[in-house]
Design an enzyme around this catalytic site. Structure first.
Site, PDB file in Angstrom:
ATOM      1  N   ASP A 176     -12.736  -8.374   4.199  1.00  0.00           N
ATOM      2  CA  ASP A 176     -13.983  -8.337   3.418  1.00  0.00           C
ATOM      3  C   ASP A 176     -14.539  -9.748   3.243  1.00  0.00           C
ATOM      4  O   ASP A 176     -15.736  -9.974   3.339  1.00  0.00           O
ATOM      5  CB  ASP A 176     -13.755  -7.715   2.028  1.00  0.00           C
ATOM      6  CG  ASP A 176     -14.056  -6.220   2.017  1.00  0.00           C
ATOM      7  OD1 ASP A 176     -13.782  -5.562   3.040  1.00  0.00           O
ATOM      8  OD2 ASP A 176     -14.562  -5.720   0.990  1.00  0.00           O
ATOM      9  N   LYS A 196       2.459 -15.353   2.253  1.00  0.00           N
ATOM     10  CA  LYS A 196       2.718 -16.098   1.008  1.00  0.00           C
ATOM     11  C   LYS A 196       4.216 -16.409   0.992  1.00  0.00           C
ATOM     12  O   LYS A 196       4.950 -16.005   0.080  1.00  0.00           O
ATOM     13  CB  LYS A 196       2.269 -15.245  -0.186  1.00  0.00           C
ATOM     14  CG  LYS A 196       2.262 -15.967  -1.514  1.00  0.00           C
ATOM     15  CD  LYS A 196       1.130 -16.972  -1.655  1.00  0.00           C
ATOM     16  CE  LYS A 196       1.309 -17.780  -2.931  1.00  0.00           C
ATOM     17  NZ  LYS A 196       0.348 -18.890  -3.044  1.00  0.00           N
ATOM     18  N   TYR A 242       0.824  -1.210   0.000  1.00  0.00           N
ATOM     19  CA  TYR A 242       0.000   0.000   0.000  1.00  0.00           C
ATOM     20  C   TYR A 242       0.862   1.266   0.000  1.00  0.00           C
ATOM     21  O   TYR A 242       0.491   2.275  -0.577  1.00  0.00           O
ATOM     22  CB  TYR A 242      -0.880   0.044   1.265  1.00  0.00           C
ATOM     23  CG  TYR A 242      -2.246  -0.564   1.115  1.00  0.00           C
ATOM     24  CD1 TYR A 242      -2.395  -1.879   0.711  1.00  0.00           C
ATOM     25  CD2 TYR A 242      -3.393   0.177   1.400  1.00  0.00           C
ATOM     26  CE1 TYR A 242      -3.653  -2.447   0.596  1.00  0.00           C
ATOM     27  CE2 TYR A 242      -4.647  -0.375   1.290  1.00  0.00           C
ATOM     28  CZ  TYR A 242      -4.769  -1.684   0.889  1.00  0.00           C
ATOM     29  OH  TYR A 242      -6.019  -2.230   0.788  1.00  0.00           O
ATOM     30  N   ASP A 247      -6.601  -6.689   4.103  1.00  0.00           N
ATOM     31  CA  ASP A 247      -7.707  -5.994   3.448  1.00  0.00           C
ATOM     32  C   ASP A 247      -8.644  -7.020   2.813  1.00  0.00           C
ATOM     33  O   ASP A 247      -9.866  -6.974   2.991  1.00  0.00           O
ATOM     34  CB  ASP A 247      -7.143  -5.045   2.382  1.00  0.00           C
ATOM     35  CG  ASP A 247      -8.243  -4.300   1.668  1.00  0.00           C
ATOM     36  OD1 ASP A 247      -9.151  -3.794   2.358  1.00  0.00           O
ATOM     37  OD2 ASP A 247      -8.215  -4.235   0.422  1.00  0.00           O
ATOM     38  N   ASP A 302      -3.653 -18.185   0.196  1.00  0.00           N
ATOM     39  CA  ASP A 302      -4.648 -18.893  -0.624  1.00  0.00           C
ATOM     40  C   ASP A 302      -5.374 -19.950   0.208  1.00  0.00           C
ATOM     41  O   ASP A 302      -6.592 -20.085   0.163  1.00  0.00           O
ATOM     42  CB  ASP A 302      -4.020 -19.488  -1.898  1.00  0.00           C
ATOM     43  CG  ASP A 302      -2.691 -20.186  -1.652  1.00  0.00           C
ATOM     44  OD1 ASP A 302      -2.186 -20.163  -0.513  1.00  0.00           O
ATOM     45  OD2 ASP A 302      -2.152 -20.774  -2.619  1.00  0.00           O
TER      46      ASP A 302
HETATM   47  C1  IPM Z   1     -10.428  -0.708   4.118  1.00  0.00           C
HETATM   48  C2  IPM Z   1     -10.619  -0.058   2.787  1.00  0.00           C
HETATM   49  C3  IPM Z   1      -9.397   0.789   2.467  1.00  0.00           C
HETATM   50  C4  IPM Z   1      -8.187  -0.109   2.428  1.00  0.00           C
HETATM   51  C5  IPM Z   1      -9.515   1.618   1.184  1.00  0.00           C
HETATM   52  C6  IPM Z   1     -10.744   2.485   1.184  1.00  0.00           C
HETATM   53  C7  IPM Z   1      -8.286   2.424   0.912  1.00  0.00           C
HETATM   54  O1  IPM Z   1     -10.865  -0.994   1.799  1.00  0.00           O
HETATM   55  O2  IPM Z   1     -10.325   0.016   5.133  1.00  0.00           O
HETATM   56  O3  IPM Z   1     -10.379  -1.928   4.183  1.00  0.00           O
HETATM   57  O4  IPM Z   1      -7.927  -0.758   1.407  1.00  0.00           O
HETATM   58  O5  IPM Z   1      -7.484  -0.176   3.434  1.00  0.00           O
HETATM   59 MN    MN Z   2     -10.979  -3.033   2.532  1.00  0.00          MN
END
Ligand code: IPM
Ligand code: MN
Length: 354
Positions: A248, A188, A141, A244, A220
């Site tokens: 999700d 990884k 990042y 990240d 993975d």
């Molecule tokens: C999160 C979001 C952020 C990230 C984005 C909005 C930059 O997806 O907080 O998970 O990737 O860290």
């Molecule tokens: Mn995110």
């Protein structure tokens, strides 16, 4: 207790969910005799339009003076059209870096009533409770990025120092030690040199926590196991990018992204924010789920050492779900969903009546 809190509502549904969160904190103040002082500050698309910057200096100054930052969400469909080379999300990356928030904490819990909302088989989800420790200010990042001179190629540099790994590693080991004593490091290492350094460092510092069982998993494989055996996890520690993605993915277990809170801590003022984005389609409709933000404020209270206050918010949230006072994303079957406001008011009353 007296605390100064910078409030950043941000874009989309940000103002609506933050209104409910403040309502809950007002109830906590009243019940437990605390004083929270709020300073509103701007970030995201709204700040780009007003100041030409998704994280204006004024906002950063306010954050630096506060004890905590409550963050809504940022992002807009027009976000990358507005100013060339800048997006609302850059504001979030900037504040994380400015505050030195290297440790992002994302708890994943399955609520019995919401299990049906998950596409995963119910029996796999019963009593899932794990927490992701995601490194937040390093890795791909924040590495050097760019294009070649002729524009035919691009690069993103992934860099980690031992120091960066050690400081979040310690926090994750401490968390595992105070929970179910299992730490899963996701990487990884069969391909990436940074992952091999992660393994080395974590292995080294793990000797200070002899009761914690340490496990290493490739990303993975971890992505697969989170879906078919989520109960096996206690604390997951991973880098910025993998964290990240895994967080999700893990929201599928909780049934809705709208439920998940997070805390980002490190050197300066910590940030408490829901995991979800700004959900522009729902803006102003009073339908957004405020629970991710409300639970983030509970994490803030825990950070302040207010454990009873944190617990009562969590209890109130569980009760609202149990009683079907839920927004459309988590409501069951044919029950009428509650509005954002109604969910907030239910939780507020629950706290005041306890
Ligand atoms: C999160 C979001 C952020 C990230 C984005 C909005 C930059 O997806 O907080 O998970 O990737 O860290
Ligand atoms: Mn995110």
């Amino acid at each position: 207790m007296k605390k100064n809190i910078t409030v950043i509502e941000g874009d989309g549904i940000g103002p609506e969910i933050m209104k409910q969160t403040i309502k809950i904190l007002n109830a906590i103040e009243k019940k437990y005799h605390h004083e929270f002082f709020y300073e509103m500050a701007m970030a995201g698309f709204i700040a780009m339009k007003k100041f030409g910057d998704p994280m204006p200096k004024k906002t950063i100054d306010s954050c630096l003076k506060s004890n905590a930052i409550l963050f809504g969400c940022i992002g807009d469909p027009d976000g990358d059209k507005y100013l060339t080379g800048m997006r609302p999300e850059d504001g979030l990356l900037k504040i994380r870096k400015e505050m030195g928030l290297y440790c992002n904490i994302r708890p994943i819990i399955s609520y019995p009533k919401v299990i049906n909302k998950s596409p995963i088989k119910n029996n796999l989800l019963d009593k899932v409770n794990f927490i992701i420790y995601r490194e937040l200010t390093g890795g791909i990042y924040f590495g050097k990025k760019g294009r070649s001179k002729n524009g035919e190629s691009a690069y993103d540099h992934c860099l980690y120092s031992k120091k960066e790994i050690r400081r979040i590693g310690k926090l994750a080991l401490q968390a595992a030690n105070s929970r179910n004593k299992k730490l899963t490091v996701v990487d990884k290492a069969n391909v990436l040199e940074t992952s091999r350094l992660w393994r080395e460092v974590i292995h080294e510092i793990s000797f200070d926590y002899p009761d914690v069982i340490l496990e290493f998993l490739y990303i993975d494989n971890a992505a697969m196991q989170i879906i078919f055996n989520p109960k096996k996890f206690d604390v997951i520690l991973t880098d910025n990018m993998f964290g990240d993605i895994l967080s999700d993915e893990s929201s599928v277990i909780a049934g809705s992204l709208g439920l998940l809170p997070s805390a980002s801590i490190g050197n300066k003022t910590p940030i408490f924010e829901p995991i979800h984005g700004s959900y522009p389609e729902a803006k102003g409709k009073n339908i957004a789920n405020p629970l991710g933000s409300i639970l983030s404020s509970a994490m803030m209270l825990e950070y302040f050492g207010l454990y009873e206050e944190k617990k009562i918010i969590e209890k109130a949230v569980s009760d609202s779900i149990e009683k079907n006072v839920c927004t459309q994303d988590i409501i069951e079957g044919h029950i009428t969903p509650s509005t954002t406001d109604e969910v907030g008011s239910y939780i507020e009353k629950y706290i005041l009546n306890q």
